[in-house]
Write an enzyme that holds these catalytic residues in place. Sequence first.
Site, short mmCIF file in Angstrom:
data_model
loop_
_atom_site.label_atom_id
_atom_site.label_comp_id
_atom_site.label_asym_id
_atom_site.label_seq_id
_atom_site.Cartn_x
_atom_site.Cartn_y
_atom_site.Cartn_z
N ASP A 1 0.83 -1.21 0.00
CA ASP A 1 0.00 0.00 0.00
C ASP A 1 0.86 1.25 0.00
O ASP A 1 0.55 2.26 -0.64
CB ASP A 1 -0.92 0.03 1.23
CG ASP A 1 -1.95 -1.08 1.16
OD1 ASP A 1 -2.15 -1.63 0.06
OD2 ASP A 1 -2.54 -1.41 2.21
N LEU B 1 -14.60 -25.50 -28.45
CA LEU B 1 -14.04 -26.85 -28.44
C LEU B 1 -15.15 -27.89 -28.53
O LEU B 1 -16.24 -27.67 -28.00
CB LEU B 1 -13.29 -27.10 -27.13
CG LEU B 1 -12.00 -26.33 -26.89
CD1 LEU B 1 -11.56 -26.50 -25.44
CD2 LEU B 1 -10.90 -26.83 -27.82
N LYS C 1 -9.91 -27.20 -17.63
CA LYS C 1 -10.83 -26.37 -18.41
C LYS C 1 -11.49 -25.40 -17.42
O LYS C 1 -12.31 -25.79 -16.60
CB LYS C 1 -11.89 -27.22 -19.11
CG LYS C 1 -12.77 -26.37 -20.00
CD LYS C 1 -13.70 -27.22 -20.84
CE LYS C 1 -14.44 -26.39 -21.87
NZ LYS C 1 -15.20 -25.27 -21.32
N GLU D 1 -9.00 -17.07 -19.85
CA GLU D 1 -10.29 -17.11 -19.19
C GLU D 1 -10.31 -16.15 -17.99
O GLU D 1 -9.40 -16.14 -17.18
CB GLU D 1 -10.50 -18.55 -18.70
CG GLU D 1 -11.89 -18.93 -18.45
CD GLU D 1 -12.61 -19.53 -19.67
OE1 GLU D 1 -12.13 -19.37 -20.82
OE2 GLU D 1 -13.67 -20.13 -19.44
N CYS E 1 -41.34 -35.44 17.02
CA CYS E 1 -41.86 -35.74 18.35
C CYS E 1 -43.07 -34.90 18.74
O CYS E 1 -43.68 -35.15 19.77
CB CYS E 1 -40.75 -35.57 19.39
SG CYS E 1 -40.33 -33.85 19.67
N CYS F 1 -36.50 -27.77 17.56
CA CYS F 1 -37.46 -28.57 18.31
C CYS F 1 -37.11 -28.44 19.78
O CYS F 1 -35.95 -28.53 20.16
CB CYS F 1 -37.31 -30.02 17.86
SG CYS F 1 -37.94 -31.21 19.04
N CYS G 1 -37.25 -36.13 22.03
CA CYS G 1 -37.31 -36.26 20.57
C CYS G 1 -36.36 -37.36 20.06
O CYS G 1 -35.16 -37.31 20.32
CB CYS G 1 -36.95 -34.92 19.93
SG CYS G 1 -36.99 -34.98 18.13
S1 IVH Z 1 -8.37 -23.64 -25.69
C1 IVH Z 1 -9.85 -23.30 -30.25
N1 IVH Z 1 -7.94 -24.09 -23.18
O1 IVH Z 1 -13.45 -23.43 -23.26
C2 IVH Z 1 -10.37 -23.19 -28.87
N2 IVH Z 1 -10.06 -23.27 -23.80
O2 IVH Z 1 -15.29 -24.61 -25.39
C3 IVH Z 1 -9.28 -22.84 -27.94
N3 IVH Z 1 -11.58 -22.90 -21.91
O3 IVH Z 1 -14.33 -20.61 -25.04
C4 IVH Z 1 -9.69 -22.95 -26.56
N4 IVH Z 1 -10.19 -23.54 -20.34
O4 IVH Z 1 -13.18 -20.16 -22.87
C5 IVH Z 1 -8.83 -23.68 -24.09
N5 IVH Z 1 -7.39 -24.54 -20.96
C6 IVH Z 1 -8.26 -24.11 -21.87
C7 IVH Z 1 -9.55 -23.67 -21.52
C8 IVH Z 1 -10.43 -23.26 -22.52
C9 IVH Z 1 -11.39 -23.07 -20.59
C10 IVH Z 1 -12.84 -22.42 -22.51
C11 IVH Z 1 -12.64 -21.29 -23.48
C12 IVH Z 1 -13.43 -21.62 -24.69
C13 IVH Z 1 -14.17 -22.84 -24.31
C14 IVH Z 1 -14.22 -23.78 -25.48
#
Ligand code: IVH
Length: 695
Positions: free
Chosen positions: A39, A85, A117, A179, A418, A433, A439
């Site tokens: 800070d 995907l 994912k 993401e 009860c 209760c 009970c």
């Molecule tokens: S690779 C060509 N890696 O999944 C697509 N996607 O269904 C490249 N997602 O919209 C995506 N984790 O938001 C990739 N480790 C990961 C991921 C990931 C989450 C999400 C992403 C995408 C969706 C695809």
Amino acid sequence: MNVPDHISHQAQNLRHTIELHNYNYYALDTPTIPDAEYDKLFRELQELEQRYPQLVTPDSPTRRIGAAPLKAFSQIVHRTPMLSLGNAFETAEVDAFDRRVRQTLGVDNVEYMVEPKFDGLAVSLRYEEGVFTTGATRGDGYIGEDVTLNLRTVKSIPLHLHAGLGNESPPALLEVRGEVLMLKADFERLNRQQREKNEKEFINPRNAAAGALRQLDPGITATRRLTFFAYGIGADIDGNVPHDKQSRILDYLASLHFPVARERSVVKGVTALLDHHREIEGMRECLPYDIDGTVYKVNDLAQQVKLGFVSRAPRFAVAHKFPAQEAVTEVLGIDVQVGRTGTLTPVARLKPVFVGGVTVTNATLHNEDEIRRKDVMIGDSVIVRRAGDVIPEVVAVQREKRSMHVKSFVMPDHCPVCGARAVRLPGEAVTRCTGGLFCPAQRKQAILHYASRRAMNIDGLGDKLVEQLVDNAIIRTPADLYRLGLAALAALERMAKKSAGNIINAIEKSKHTTLARFIYSLGIRNVGETTAKDLARYFGNLDRLMTADTEVLQQVPDIGPVVAESIVDFFAERHNLEVIEQLRAGGVRWEEGSGTQLAEADSGVGLGQLRGKTFVLTGTLPNLSREDAKEKIEALGGKVTGSVSKRTDYVVAGSDPGSKYDKAVELRIAILDERGLLQLVQDSQIDGRSNSENP
Ligand code: IVH
């Protein structure tokens, strides 16, 4: 005003240091300085920038917050489309994916990258000459929304690319894909705040993150604390970006100070893919963020190109999804379950639904307030969540689907097991209760508590034994213990005659006890060991305690209205009185005395000469503050309450007294002024001294 060189250097250094600490904190989870130090650095930079506004750069850490709200988002065309995907749910689908890859490439074994994912929102971040310039949502994959200002508030997104050890120059252009999500802990915090403000809670971290990312006011986004993880590159120009392996791209992104999942590995063959999938699934509950599967990507980028795309998804990657943790179903009814301590928990009876890998038929609704807050009605369509081993819960109602035939839930005023009264004390969320020892749902727990070491101390009466005794209807209440025969006990599973004998002896021994232990053993809500001792000391006799009302109970030192009410409720239950009677008849006994309550009334002997006297203060006293007056009264055992009633002994009135004065006149209660109070205090002290000298 020109900026002196040393000042711009200082600002540059501060920016660099702060961003490094942001990286350590947000990307690596390993802060290296205390928050206060951080800070201080931040304030120093803010001050410099205030003094020399020319110093402010768009990538300064101070710019992460403070941008003005937008009217609407503008659009951004992605340089390379953001695709989605294909999904695999079953092992067979993963096998088929690997087979297709091998066939197309004409190889026996393929190297894959396995990544979590993330369950968040895809964004693309654009860096020009190493500086973060724009950030966009995925949108339809080709055109997204410009959420740059909001993304600037995300502390784990670097505002400029880290130069690395070699101090290489950054790419002219780099589009980082990843993401945006909300950590589980930040989600919990946000929902806690929503509850406190009586506002709607968010269903899950993904929804909360989506809401925060699409705020027109970046100030709001900043307070929601989003996080970012990078998983790929969209486009790059003129840089030393690796073009051979996905694994090297991720390492490269990490070297630029982007957070990248640590749970990533390079594996060969489909068996290893599945092993890693299961391994990551095993970590799922412990990860600080939500994931909904793993992503398998062919590691070699040349092989990726060869595999190409089908419609809008790559052939070189697949998402292996976990079973969904949320599902929609219908509330068929709302039952009430009685917990071990008498808590009545409303539970939604659901149309069976497959969620979190199992078929769920019940979900907890926690308590009455929760039902009201979530507005759950019988017949509603609801979202149910089952995460890991956590009991399934109703997270939200689909209001738009509500029919006219829904019915609302009413918390019963009697225990469904009860039949004893069910009460909800002021300030508490739960309804309980009051059946206590009677009970059946509470019986086992009550018996175990009765037998516990600090209560009646019945050695050897553990939970397995109590379970058998209750389930086989051999005992129902603690009183039945004293009717238990050696034969009945010895006939139980895994019970040798000798240990049965030991238990019978321990039960017999417990008959001779103290009043404090006995009161504690009853398991009255809010009455722990210390309170039990206080009660025993004050009343000296069980019957006096059993007949005391809340006002009398509050005369006991340290007992307030909540505890007093628990005690009155307990003894108001006929079943509890019956069990106590049976315990006495069974031979449980203790020594009784007159207690401090009577000792005081009879002889005035006691620690406090004002014990048992209730005072009310009104108006302003000439010398004593209210606190002083209260302290003096309490030091002698008196009690100061807020309102005048028949039970008030004295009203102490100063100048400008309120309606309490009139009430005291009306009820003919003694009214003292400050002098009168001081006189009373002095007299009491003298009395106390002479009494203790001459007991
Ligand atoms: S690779 C060509 N890696 O999944 C697509 N996607 O269904 C490249 N997602 O919209 C995506 N984790 O938001 C990739 N480790 C990961 C991921 C990931 C989450 C999400 C992403 C995408 C969706 C695809």
